[in-house]
Structure formats: C-alpha cells, structure tokens
Design an enzyme around this catalytic site. Structure first.
Site: not given
Ligand code: 5GP
Ligand code: ZN
Length: 114
Positions: A30-31, A87, A96, A100, A102
């Site tokens: 994760d970034i 999520n 996103v 995915h 986590h």
């Molecule tokens: P969500 O809230 O959709 O479950 O999690 C999306 C995750 O994607 C977040 O934890 C966020 O930090 C991660 N994320 C967003 N943009 C990028 C990116 O460009 N690269 C990576 N490696 N992770 C990302």
C-alpha cells in the site's frame, strides 16, 4: 479497465512495490501503509468490488487468500497474526474500485478496523 489505478499497477504502467504475482493475482505494498506490513492483494482481472463477485470468481477469490497466506509468511507475520480486510462501498471508505484484500500486520491492532 483502462482508467483503473490498480489495473495500471498490474500492467506495470504505474510503479509499485510488487511482492507477489501469479496468473490470477498481484500483490503490492500500500502506498500509505497503516501498519508495519500493509499489502494489497488484487485480482489481475478487473472486478470493481466484493459486491460484484459471483460463483465464477471462486478460483480467483481462493487465489487471493492463498496468496495472502504466502505473503504473511514471507513478511514474518504468519505467527504473530494479521488482518484481512475488504472495503465495499461508501460507508466502508472504499476508495479504489478494483477489488483488493488489505493484509495488515506487524503490530497489535487495538480496534476492529485496519
Ligand atoms: P480502500 O479504501 O479502497 O479499501 O483502499 C485503497 C488503498 O489503496 C488505500 O489504502 C490507499 O493507500 C491505497 N492506494 C491508493 N493509491 C495507491 C497507489 O497509487 N499505489 C498503491 N500502492 N496504493 C495506493
Ligand atoms: Zn481495475
């Protein structure tokens, strides 16, 4: 999907720290890690979220969890424990829209969220 961030990561069009890849799934850091180990495990096929899953995705879904096991072991959290979170939709904070998983680990998590 051409405008999907995670599809671009899977195709190496956007750089990421990839830790695992096979025919069905890709995993990368994760970034903005929320825990010492925070890796995202995603299907190579574009699926917008958990709500889109059907029985046809069974093999892909299993592959995501099998990959999580291997990644947990490789990152030293298999014994200490880890959390797997998906999520789905606005109230979960899904940001996103490419499915995915986590994988959070490396610290004692005090609440029920990541
Ligand atoms: P969500 O809230 O959709 O479950 O999690 C999306 C995750 O994607 C977040 O934890 C966020 O930090 C991660 N994320 C967003 N943009 C990028 C990116 O460009 N690269 C990576 N490696 N992770 C990302
Ligand atoms: Zn996608």
């Amino acid at each position: 999907m051409s405008d999907c961030l995670f599809c671009k990561i899977i195709k190496n069009e956007i750089p990421s720290k990839i830790v695992y890849r096979d025919d069905l799934v890709t995993a990368f850091w994760d970034i903005h890690p929320q825990t010492p180990v925070h890796i995202l495990i995603v299907p190579n096929q574009h699926i917008a979220g958990a709500a889109e899953l059907t029985p046809a995705h069974a093999e892909t879904l299993a592959a995501m969890f099998v990959a999580a096991n291997a990644i947990a072991a490789e990152h030293g959290v298999a014994q200490s424990g880890y959390r797997l979170t998906i999520n789905q939709g606005p109230d979960s904070g899904q940001a996103v829209f490419h499915l995915h998983l986590h994988l959070f680990g490396g610290k004692r998590m005090s609440d029920r969220r990541g």
